[in-house]
Write a protein that holds these residues in place. Structure first.
Motif, PDB file in Angstrom:
ATOM      1  N   GLU A 153     -11.685  79.486 -73.756  1.00 54.78           N
ATOM      2  CA  GLU A 153     -12.780  78.552 -73.469  1.00 54.78           C
ATOM      3  C   GLU A 153     -12.923  78.274 -71.970  1.00 54.78           C
ATOM      4  OE1 GLU A 153     -14.414  74.138 -74.911  1.00 54.78           O
ATOM      5  OE2 GLU A 153     -12.523  74.920 -75.704  1.00 54.78           O
ATOM      6  N   LYS A 154     -11.877  78.577 -71.209  1.00 51.29           N
ATOM      7  CA  LYS A 154     -11.845  78.207 -69.800  1.00 51.29           C
ATOM      8  C   LYS A 154     -13.027  78.729 -68.974  1.00 51.29           C
ATOM      9  CE  LYS A 154      -6.857  77.510 -69.231  1.00 51.29           C
ATOM     10  NZ  LYS A 154      -5.657  77.943 -68.482  1.00 51.29           N
ATOM     11  N   PRO A 155     -13.419  80.003 -69.107  1.00 54.15           N
ATOM     12  CA  PRO A 155     -14.539  80.483 -68.272  1.00 54.15           C
ATOM     13  C   PRO A 155     -15.825  79.688 -68.466  1.00 54.15           C
ATOM     14  CG  PRO A 155     -13.365  82.332 -69.255  1.00 54.15           C
ATOM     15  CD  PRO A 155     -12.832  81.095 -69.899  1.00 54.15           C
ATOM     16  N   ARG A 156     -16.082  79.252 -69.682  1.00 49.94           N
ATOM     17  CA  ARG A 156     -17.304  78.483 -69.929  1.00 49.94           C
ATOM     18  C   ARG A 156     -17.181  77.060 -69.395  1.00 49.94           C
ATOM     19  NH1 ARG A 156     -16.312  81.921 -73.803  1.00 49.94           N
ATOM     20  NH2 ARG A 156     -15.057  80.504 -75.085  1.00 49.94           N
ATOM     21  N   LEU A 157     -16.001  76.487 -69.485  1.00 52.03           N
ATOM     22  CA  LEU A 157     -15.770  75.179 -68.875  1.00 52.03           C
ATOM     23  C   LEU A 157     -15.999  75.242 -67.367  1.00 52.03           C
ATOM     24  CD1 LEU A 157     -12.553  74.097 -70.792  1.00 52.03           C
ATOM     25  CD2 LEU A 157     -14.583  72.659 -70.550  1.00 52.03           C
ATOM     26  N   GLN A 158     -15.472  76.273 -66.756  1.00 49.58           N
ATOM     27  CA  GLN A 158     -15.598  76.439 -65.306  1.00 49.58           C
ATOM     28  C   GLN A 158     -17.049  76.633 -64.894  1.00 49.58           C
ATOM     29  OE1 GLN A 158     -12.970  79.782 -65.153  1.00 49.58           O
ATOM     30  NE2 GLN A 158     -11.122  78.550 -64.866  1.00 49.58           N
ATOM     31  N   GLU A 159     -17.766  77.456 -65.628  1.00 50.75           N
ATOM     32  CA  GLU A 159     -19.163  77.719 -65.303  1.00 50.75           C
ATOM     33  C   GLU A 159     -20.022  76.478 -65.496  1.00 50.75           C
ATOM     34  OE1 GLU A 159     -22.818  80.763 -66.570  1.00 50.75           O
ATOM     35  OE2 GLU A 159     -20.859  80.911 -67.539  1.00 50.75           O
ATOM     36  N   ASP A 160     -19.754  75.721 -66.561  1.00 53.63           N
ATOM     37  CA  ASP A 160     -20.576  74.545 -66.857  1.00 53.63           C
ATOM     38  C   ASP A 160     -20.340  73.419 -65.855  1.00 53.63           C
ATOM     39  OD1 ASP A 160     -21.711  75.819 -69.018  1.00 53.63           O
ATOM     40  OD2 ASP A 160     -20.243  75.049 -70.458  1.00 53.63           O
ATOM     41  N   LEU A 161     -19.119  73.269 -65.364  1.00 54.52           N
ATOM     42  CA  LEU A 161     -18.849  72.269 -64.321  1.00 54.52           C
ATOM     43  C   LEU A 161     -19.424  72.728 -62.987  1.00 54.52           C
ATOM     44  CD1 LEU A 161     -17.500  69.685 -63.238  1.00 54.52           C
ATOM     45  CD2 LEU A 161     -15.394  71.026 -62.940  1.00 54.52           C
TER      46      LEU A 161
END
Length: 251
Positions: A153-161
């Motif tokens: 899930e980390k890449p999407r968390l990073q992109e969304d922030l």
């Protein structure tokens, strides 16, 4: 819980960070943003090792002290000689942010009633309060993928922030980041207040939106309001508030 003091056993810089982070935990509890022993606040320790301080899992936020905070690595595994457990899975969200945001020292995540309520609204944060204007210019949204236990899930968390300071975790809660603990706390105070106001306002008559053109001047307004100090402007007063309540956070 009797935990030996680490004052004098860690660097003076780390001890100051521990005291500020413990104060942050106590403030979150004092303002009623905690969720029993769940959620976390993390702070990056200065240096090349990418080490972080986080709460021992199982302690209430009102019980956190400077010495009880646990030093972990980028994966959330303990590297300090602490008998206290850590919630490695709970560090997934934090490690995702710290891995890509070198400008961020502190990450705060909450599950407040108002925050979760707004996160479940399709409209998200509405431009209906002065507080909301400070949030909207640096706000991202992250869709719910279940309990955040997995690295995928980390890449999407990073992109969304992105490079913002506020992240609304849909159906989950709120997250703020800051270059200092004080900055992250002030951001969360504004974010949480924004959500509380929105829920209260929606119980009344038709809402009056703020002209979105006003958002363009919000960053400068925030700079003026805090004399350019950001969270550091209010942090000494917040520490005095904690001192009057319970100074044991520094132990």
């Amino acid at each position: 819980m009797n935990i030996p003091s680490l004052e004098g056993k860690v660097s003076a810089e780390e001890w100051r960070l521990r005291c500020d982070l413990a104060a942050c935990y106590r403030l979150v509890a004092l303002y009623g943003w905690d969720d029993l022993v769940f959620t976390h606040i993390s702070a990056r320790v200065p240096g090349p090792d990418h080490h972080f301080l986080i709460n021992p899992y199982g302690l209430l936020f009102s019980e956190i002290t400077a010495s009880s905070l646990v030093l972990v690595d980028q994966e959330g595994s303990k590297i300090s000689d602490s008998p206290l457990p850590v919630n490695r899975a709970g560090f997934v969200i934090h490690s995702a942010v710290h891995a890509v945001r070198d400008d961020v020292q502190c990450v705060i995540h909450t599950h407040t009633r108002a925050g979760v309520a707004v996160s479940a609204q399709k409209c998200g944060v509405l431009p209906i309060s002065q507080q909301a204007t400070f949030v909207l210019g640096a706000l991202g949204y992250h869709d719910y993928e279940g309990v955040a236990l997995h690295d995928y899930e980390k890449p999407r968390l990073q992109e969304d922030l992105g490079d913002g300071s506020f992240l609304m975790l849909r159906n989950h809660g709120l997250l703020t980041v800051g270059r200092t603990i004080a900055d992250a706390f002030l951001a969360m105070y504004i974010f949480e207040t924004t959500c509380q106001i929105q829920i209260a306002a929606q119980a009344g008559e038709d809402l009056v939106p703020i002209d979105t053109r006003i958002l363009d001047g919000v960053a400068e307004a925030a700079h003026v309001q805090t004399d350019g100090l950001g969270g550091s402007f209010v942090w000494p007063a917040l520490l005095r508030k904690i001192e009057r309540s319970d100074a044991s956070y520094k132990s």
